[in-house]
Scaffold this active site. Structure first.
Site, PDB file in Angstrom:
ATOM      1  N   LYS A 617      38.295  35.798 -36.240  1.00  0.00           N
ATOM      2  CA  LYS A 617      36.867  35.691 -36.523  1.00  0.00           C
ATOM      3  C   LYS A 617      36.140  36.843 -35.853  1.00  0.00           C
ATOM      4  CE  LYS A 617      33.645  32.164 -37.182  1.00  0.00           C
ATOM      5  NZ  LYS A 617      33.599  30.738 -37.309  1.00  0.00           N
ATOM      6  N   ASP A 713      27.181  22.653 -34.121  1.00  0.00           N
ATOM      7  CA  ASP A 713      27.319  23.191 -35.473  1.00  0.00           C
ATOM      8  C   ASP A 713      28.386  22.413 -36.241  1.00  0.00           C
ATOM      9  OD1 ASP A 713      26.570  24.828 -37.485  1.00  0.00           O
ATOM     10  OD2 ASP A 713      27.699  26.585 -36.810  1.00  0.00           O
TER      11      ASP A 713
END
Ligand code: NAG
Ligand code: NAG
Ligand code: NAG
Ligand code: NAG
Length: 902
Positions: A617, A713
């Protein structure tokens, strides 16, 4: 009225230069239309000549409101006023019977970068106008390629116009307070196709309605609450479109008496809307309140709310309807008392509603005997107008000069702003604090004839004026000497006559060139001119020295900023690996394969040396975030281990390149699994198992770590699935590394997380574990229903709003994912649904804890498996047992106190 319109138009012509061709060569695409009522309605691209048309609005008497003459609207062609642009009609296949007739024709502008319509409403400046532009591509050019372009109001962006399909009508609307008598509506070519416009309307708004501080606001939504009779959308006389808001827990009210015209107020509200509404009912958890929610999906702006009330229930003597309204749980408006059969409008600004929802709660006051009501509601977003236009005197002068000389294709709209679209041959000053002014005008070799226009005298900041190599006649005007800043005046090679005014020839700061005017008497000015040139040179040298100093210091500042970004990282003592950037490049084979995109960055597939698949990522990190902080936090996160948390293999932190390297999850994320129609449908059991896995991860973050880690999140896209569909929660703790303060989290992740946000958290910024619980509740609802968090339709619906009325009606079969036919046990579904609903009350205190959620879900699974007969006990035990806790609470606490102390 039509006659009045026509004669007025003739009048306008009379004021403009007599010669029509002169006028046509002046400003491209100018439309001047006046209407005494303050309405300007242009059907762009309509054939030449005025045409009156019946309004397309419904003429239903109910829609006619007091103080507002309606029934017919006259649309005018823009043809008389445009000499660029091409008239076209949309292709025949899109001309359906129900199409608004104004959208059939359009005008496109293949030439020039900016085309402006100039509207001059009769009421002039310092009035508020509703302005609406409509666009329907309809494959008018046969290219099957709808364009994208920018629409400007004056010098500021109004809307980026983009059409996804050929038959989509884009209509955009603003309430705009004009500070000038004219209003420019401009189309800017951004290199993505030819701009065009189908219709343009302007309506003057009486009184002080719809005022905003910035002077401009755009509607987000207009909702009416009463049950719709026909259709759902209502368009009123101002062309405002209203949609039905289905307020979940409420009762309908409607007037049995006709509402008379006395009932309306300045807002021109349709009576059909105002004679109906909703009132609160008592219901568990709602406590006799009305709740209106609008998720703004990350738009961090100021809003204006307009609430319209009209009591349609006659109150008895001892009855009272009075209520307070809270905004996001804080008191907002007090003691509202609607009047019987009369419209009351209250409005208030909502400051920086930020990334979260707008949540209005209507609660009766203590002395009130009747529940709150609501008939209609409008929300507007404030639009900033950051660019200042050129000072009005300069604009007027330049328009006048362009009318006199008839110059240059791009002389449209504002002469100086936006900078990239400033007029050819015009130079402006842009110093940031003041409005731009015209400082230079070079019309050398422009075929000008006639006299030097007096309008030039209004350009008070003019520094140079070059009119050389033209056929200008008449005298050199004296006013040129009054321009205080003029340093260059070049009038060479014209046919000027008379003598040079003394004030001009004696002006020592001016470099004056007059050669090549055979009939001009220059006396002995030539020598002086040379001397002055020297002075000018000095000015230029001084100016450039100042400029270089400014530049040098700017470079120095930039350089020091850049250096600050390159904080050298330390080496990590952890067992987790720290990768160099070049290793990351190798692992990902130069970022070859994208496997995902999230709020924090893009995810690439990679292979370690031993062939292990990993997900890399790459994080988008702004330079203001310290490397030190990232380093500490990343190290912290690598110490958090749980079988249901995606494990962090390592990370990279080199300069601005930041990456997290995770184990690779073969089955992607839960969102894809639920929504991708091409993938195998997850069974009820698999869904329950996934829910339990994810709940375990959250329960661990909340209770197994001290201090607790709040994920912030949680969403289906962050729940990853292994080859065997074991769920692992990813991205935990990232919000700690990317705090809200610098906006990177809010502006990126929150947009992607639209629908999962705990309204309470985003409103109050008070973060608790319960925010994760709310998001998890949404995930559960998605697992149950197979619907996304935001159900896309005409009016996007939040999944909670979608589910609630169905629960009330006991329609469980309409809630459960239809793809699960046959794999359906209503007891376990009910229990799972109850659990989900118990996660999403607006008040965090009423929500379950993750521990309770986990308990409920395990029971669901038991009920489900019992209904299915023999259990696969191994499977159940494996996933509901908590193992792999390497997170030593004490250790964690000490390592976390570090970052907090900084
Ligand atoms: C568009 O259609 C109208 C009505 O049929 C017609 O009068 C007009 O000439 C057409 N315009 C163009 C550019 O073809
Ligand atoms: C509901 O309202 C009643 C009074 O009307 C009050 O006593 C009670 O505390 C309220 N409940 C909640 C959850 O707000
Ligand atoms: C005016 O602007 C043009 C183009 O931006 C530039 O080339 C020219 O040097 C400017 N003239 C002066 C006198 O600043
Ligand atoms: C005006 O433009 C011409 C060329 O178009 C150039 O030669 C001349 O120097 C310019 N004048 C000024 C004052 O910049």
């Amino acid at each position: 009225m039509l006659l009045g319109c026509l004669s007025l138009a003739t009048q306008i012509h009379g004021q403009e230069p007599q010669d029509k061709s002169d006028f046509q060569s002046l400003i491209d695409a100018i439309t001047l239309l006046l209407n005494f009522e303050g309405f300007i309605s242009i059907d762009c691209g309509m054939p030449e000549g005025y045409t009156a048309r019946e309004t397309y609005y419904s003429s239903d008497a109910d829609f006619v409101t007091e103080g507002y003459t309606a029934g017919e609207t006259y649309y005018s062609s823009d043809a008389d006023f445009v000499n660029t642009g091409i008239n076209s009609n949309i292709s025949a296949e899109y001309k359906t019977g129900t199409l608004d007739p104004r959208l059939v024709s359009l005008r496109s502008f293949p030439q020039g970068n900016r085309t402006c319509y100039t509207l001059r409403p009769a009421q002039g400046k310092n009035n508020t106008y509703l302005i609406r532009a409509s666009f329907l591509y309809g494959n008018y050019d046969g290219q099957k390629n709808p364009p994208k372009f920018d629409l400007y109001i004056g010098v500021n962006l109004w809307e980026k116009v983009a059409m996804s399909r050929m038959n989509i009508t884009v209509t955009t609307e603003i309430m705009y307070e004009s500070s000038t008598d004219y209003i420019h509506v401009c189309l800017l070519n951004t290199g993505a196709g030819t701009p065009f416009i189908s219709a343009l309307e302007l309506k003057h708004l009486n009184g002080s309605i719809y005022k905003s501080e910035s002077g401009c606001m755009a509607p987000i939504v207009r909702n009416y609450m009463g049950l719709p009779e026909v259709g759902v959308a209502v368009t009123d006389e101002l062309g405002r479109s209203w949609s039905y808001y289905n307020m979940t827990i409420s009762a309908n009210i409607a007037s049995t008496f006709p509402i008379n015209s006395q009932s309306s107020n300045d807002y021109y509200l349709p009576l059909d809307i105002m004679k109906k509404g909703v009132k609160a009912v008592d219901y568990v958890g709602y406590n006799g309140s009305l709740i209106y929610v609008r998720d703004q999906g990350g738009v961090a702006s100021n809003f204006y709310a307009y609430l319209h009330f009209c009591d349609v229930e006659q109150t008895q003597n001892d009855e009272l309807r009075e209520f307070n309204i809270s905004l996001n749980y804080s008191p907002w408006l007090e003691s509202i008392e609607p009047v019987y059969l009369k419209t009351t409008t209250v409005h208030k600004k909502i400051l920086g509603a930020g990334s979260g929802a707008i949540l209005l709660t209507f609660e009766r006051t203590n002395r009130s005997t009747l529940p709150p009501i609501l008939n209609a509601l409008e929300l507007y977003v404030e639009k900033e107008l950051p660019q200042s236009p050129t000072v009005p005197e300069d604009v007027d002068a330049m328009v006048n000069i362009s009318l006199t000389y008839g110059v240059k294709k791009n002389w449209q709209g504002d002469p100086c702003v936006p900078m990239d679209f400033s007029w050819d041959r015009v130079n402006c000053s842009y110093d940031g604090n003041n409005s731009p002014q015209v400082i230079g005008l070079n019309l050398s070799s422009s075929d000008l004839n006639g006299e030097i226009p007096p309008a030039l005298s209004a350009l008070k900041s003019l520094r140079y004026l070059d009119l050389s190599y033209n056929s200008l006649t008449g005298p050199v005007p004296e006013f040129l000497a009054q321009l205080p800043d003029l340093v260059i005046l070049n009038l060479t090679n014209n046919d000027l006559t008379g003598s040079v005014p003394k004030a001009l020839s004696e002006k020592s700061s001016l470099s004056l060139s007059l050669d090549g005017n055979p009939n001009l008497c220059q006396s002995d000015t030539c020598e002086q001119t040379k001397k002055k040139k020297k002075n000018l040179n000095t000015v230029i040298i001084v100016a450039s020295v100042v400029l270089s100093v400014v530049l040098l210091s700017a470079i120095a500042i930039l350089w020091s900023l850049k250096r600050r970004r390159h904080t050298v990282g330390r080496t990590l003592k952890s067992k987790n690996r720290r990768f160099t950037y070049s290793e990351v490049v190798t692992i990902t084979n130069n970022f070859q394969k994208v496997i995902g995109k999230g709020g924090f960055g893009t995810v690439y597939l990679g292979y370690l040396e031993d062939g292990t698949e990993v997900a890399v990522k790459m994080l988008s990190r702004s330079s203001s975030q310290g490397s030190e902080q990232f380093w500490t936090e990343a190290e912290l996160l690598t110490t958090v281990h749980h079988r249901n948390l995606a494990s962090l293999i390592g990370y990279c932190d080199e300069g601005s390149n930041t990456a997290l390297i995770y184990e690779y999850m073969a089955n992607g994320n839960l969102q894809e699994c639920l929504l991708d129609k091409n993938r195998a449908v997850l069974t009820r059991e698999q869904r329950l198992q996934i829910a339990i896995d994810a709940a375990q991860a959250l329960e661990y973050l909340h209770n197994g770590c001290k201090p607790p880690i709040i994920h912030r999140d949680i969403k289906t896209a962050n729940i990853l699935l292994t080859e065997k569909l074991q769920a692992k929660v990813a991205d935990f703790g990232l919000s700690r590394i990317f705090p809200d303060e610098d906006g990177s989290h809010v502006s990126t992740a929150v947009v992607g997380t639209f629908g999962y946000l705990d309204p309470e958290y985003y409103i109050t910024s008070r973060l608790t574990e319960k925010s994760d619980v709310y998001s998890f509740g949404v995930v559960l609802l998605e697992l149950i229903t197979g619907q996304p968090a935001i159900i896309k339709s005409e009016e996007n619906t939040h999944i909670v709003q979608w589910v609630m009325p169905r629960i009330e009606r006991g329609e469980i079969s309409s809630i459960a994912d239809p793809r699960l036919q046959g794999d359906f046990d209503s007891n376990s579904v009910w229990k799972m649904l109850e659990t989900a609903i118990a996660c999403v009350p607006s008040s965090p205190i009423q929500r379950l804890t993750m521990n309770q959620v986990l308990g409920e879900l395990n029971e669901c699974l038991e009920i489900y498996l019992a209904s299915r007969g023999p259990l696969e006990i191994d499977e159940v035990n494996k996933s509901s047992s908590r193992i792999d806790y390497l997170c030593d609470p004490l250790d964690l606490e000490s390592s976390m106190s570090g970052p907090q102390a900084r």
